[in-house]
Write an enzyme that holds these catalytic residues in place. Sequence first.
Site, short mmCIF file in Angstrom:
data_model
loop_
_atom_site.label_atom_id
_atom_site.label_comp_id
_atom_site.label_asym_id
_atom_site.label_seq_id
_atom_site.Cartn_x
_atom_site.Cartn_y
_atom_site.Cartn_z
N CYS A 1 51.08 46.31 -25.42
CA CYS A 1 50.05 45.24 -26.11
C CYS A 1 49.88 44.04 -25.29
CB CYS A 1 50.79 44.90 -27.28
SG CYS A 1 51.54 45.97 -28.59
N ARG B 1 47.06 47.30 -20.11
CA ARG B 1 48.46 47.55 -20.70
C ARG B 1 48.58 48.45 -21.74
NH1 ARG B 1 51.84 42.94 -19.95
NH2 ARG B 1 52.72 43.20 -21.86
N TRP C 1 49.40 48.22 -29.54
CA TRP C 1 49.81 49.66 -29.12
C TRP C 1 50.60 49.94 -30.49
CZ3 TRP C 1 54.35 52.52 -28.00
CH2 TRP C 1 54.01 53.92 -27.34
N ASN D 1 54.10 41.10 -30.01
CA ASN D 1 54.44 42.26 -29.00
C ASN D 1 55.86 42.56 -29.39
OD1 ASN D 1 51.89 42.34 -28.07
ND2 ASN D 1 52.35 41.55 -26.14
N GLY D 2 55.98 43.93 -29.52
CA GLY D 2 57.63 44.08 -29.81
C GLY D 2 57.85 44.86 -30.89
N GLU E 1 56.62 62.83 -8.63
CA GLU E 1 55.74 61.71 -8.78
C GLU E 1 54.15 62.31 -8.77
OE1 GLU E 1 53.98 57.98 -9.04
OE2 GLU E 1 55.65 58.81 -9.65
N LYS F 1 51.64 61.85 -11.93
CA LYS F 1 50.32 61.31 -11.65
C LYS F 1 49.19 62.17 -12.71
CE LYS F 1 50.99 57.87 -11.07
NZ LYS F 1 52.30 57.65 -11.10
N GLU G 1 49.56 62.00 -16.40
CA GLU G 1 49.39 60.83 -16.83
C GLU G 1 47.82 60.70 -17.24
OE1 GLU G 1 52.36 57.27 -15.67
OE2 GLU G 1 51.18 58.13 -13.97
N HIS H 1 65.26 80.10 -10.65
CA HIS H 1 66.12 79.87 -11.90
C HIS H 1 65.29 79.72 -13.02
CE1 HIS H 1 70.03 80.34 -9.34
NE2 HIS H 1 69.03 79.52 -8.50
N LYS I 1 50.88 49.95 -19.36
CA LYS I 1 51.30 49.65 -17.99
C LYS I 1 52.69 48.99 -18.22
CE LYS I 1 50.62 48.83 -13.71
NZ LYS I 1 50.76 50.08 -12.78
#
Length: 613
Positions: free
Chosen positions: A2, A27, A76, A102-103, A486, A490, A493, A509, A608
């Site tokens: 947010c 964000r 958000w 926010n929160g 990583e 990426k 995402e 395995h 973000k």
Amino acid sequence: MCGIVGYIGTRDSVPIILDALRRLEYRGYDSAGIAVIDSTGALAGSKAEGKLSRLAERLRNGETISGAAGIGHTRWATHGVPSDANAHPHLDCRGRIAVVHNGIIENYAALRARLLQLGHVFTSETDSEVLAHLIELHYDGNLEEAVRHTLHEVRGAYALGVIASDEPEHLVFARNGASPLVLGIGEGEMFVASDTPAILPYTRREIILQEGEIAVVARDGFHLSDYEGDPIEREVTTITWDAGSAEKTGYKHFMLKEIFEQPQAIKETLRGRIDEHGRVHLGNELGEISDARLREVSKIAITGCGTAYYAGMVGMYLLRSLVHLPVEMELASEFRYGEPVIDPTALVIAMSQSGETADTIEAVRIARGSGAGVLGICNVLGSHLTRLSDGMLFTRSGPEIGVAATKTYVAQVTAMTLFALYLAQLRATTEDRRLREVADGTKLLPAAVDVVLNTSGEIRKVARELRKAQSVLFIGRYVNFPTALEGALKLKEISYIHAEGYPAGEMKHGPIALLEPSVPVVGIATEDRVREKMISNLMESKAREAPVIAVANRGDQEVQSVSDHVFWVPKVDELLSPIVNVIPLQLLAYHIADIEGKDVDQPRNLAKTVTVE
């Protein structure tokens, strides 16, 4: 997550708030809204589900508002689906108080039930709306006190902004937990935002609101207090980086710009920390973590979330190799609940780009409660992590706007390298010759990364072939296992292709069952102690008809013979190779997403900075 914006001054607040919200789009959000006190002294506003451009369009076409004081928000969703009704700001029953938040308000259900019994009417499904109604309930002509009383009733982590038509001369903001707010100080005007880039075009002077604080801002200044009303004094800081650092400067996307800024990010992270003899100097930066304390550390625990966690994992291998200490890795979200075994002889390293990640902050609180020392590795001065940690290593990467972390990852790995070298020389656990070798190698990293960046066009050609894959498997070993993790992160995402990072030794395995012509395998096979093992893993992938893409050192014919495509990278010390090897994987993910027309900088459902659990 947010974004909150506030303005009070002599100018029309609407274009300023919209511009600041645009600078906070990275964000992550699903709706946006604005509320101002108009020329009649009444609250006026507009809000819309979707991108900020929808709100801007409404304000241009039929919902024109203006006013010299206002608040704005990008939401958000947590409680309630994305919709116009659930977008912020939220109003009280009388339409005189507006709140952005926010929160999460953890006890909102009980508060809402009580307010309903008192006759309040709610128009949204959000937890945030209870704040507007509670403030109305407590309001008796003093907005600051009404906010203060309200905050004594709510539980949770939050940042909030409040505007009231009865008190047009000021705005009220408050913070509790990992939801940042900064106050920007102008000439006859004040700005408030969730992050510095939003206010940077307007002022370089800022105050960071800290946990448990209330700020009242007016045209001519501000005052801070705690939740009990006791005043707080704090010095104004000056922002050192310019607005251009937060702009695309000719690149198509922020993410691409930030990928190409990585040589500079490495240089800045190294600057002044290694002398001409290859000795690392961090003592003055480590605060209360003295050399004597570091000599007595019995084990290290590293924690973080997402990309920061993978950077910490590279650090784990570095510390084990150079310092020979037991090192544990724990996701911060698990650290909070997994009863970690730490005591005053342990050192906890907390990794966070923003320094505001909710799970990481709570993990730090647990570590401090156990008496362990906490070293924070962070990119943001004045963040929550910097105030909770005993010592800090800043990554000096500059602002990162793209949601998918790139330059902050390599900067975090660089910082972990510096700390491992420092601890090894302090405890004399590795020969000086070897430490000098690694330290000197770090100075070559910016040039090595630059060489890889110059292959971006070749990587884009491979991206065109892989862009329709339904799933991609990334494999690595030893220090490059985190590189595989990583690389997979990426890709998923920003392209929304399913991808999984896996330790190559575990292929037999389970993951090998997935291999077929439609499942490409990306393997990191640069020269190190596990290169031959990696080549075997690539060969077994090829035997299952999976397309093989390798990251290898230029001229490696053996790797090339078992691969369909090779991303060539310069040879560096194996302990430093993750910094170089991740670059082609970042570019691969970027080019696939760009070719597919995805929203690279603002991928769906992501933010973000994750400031709620």
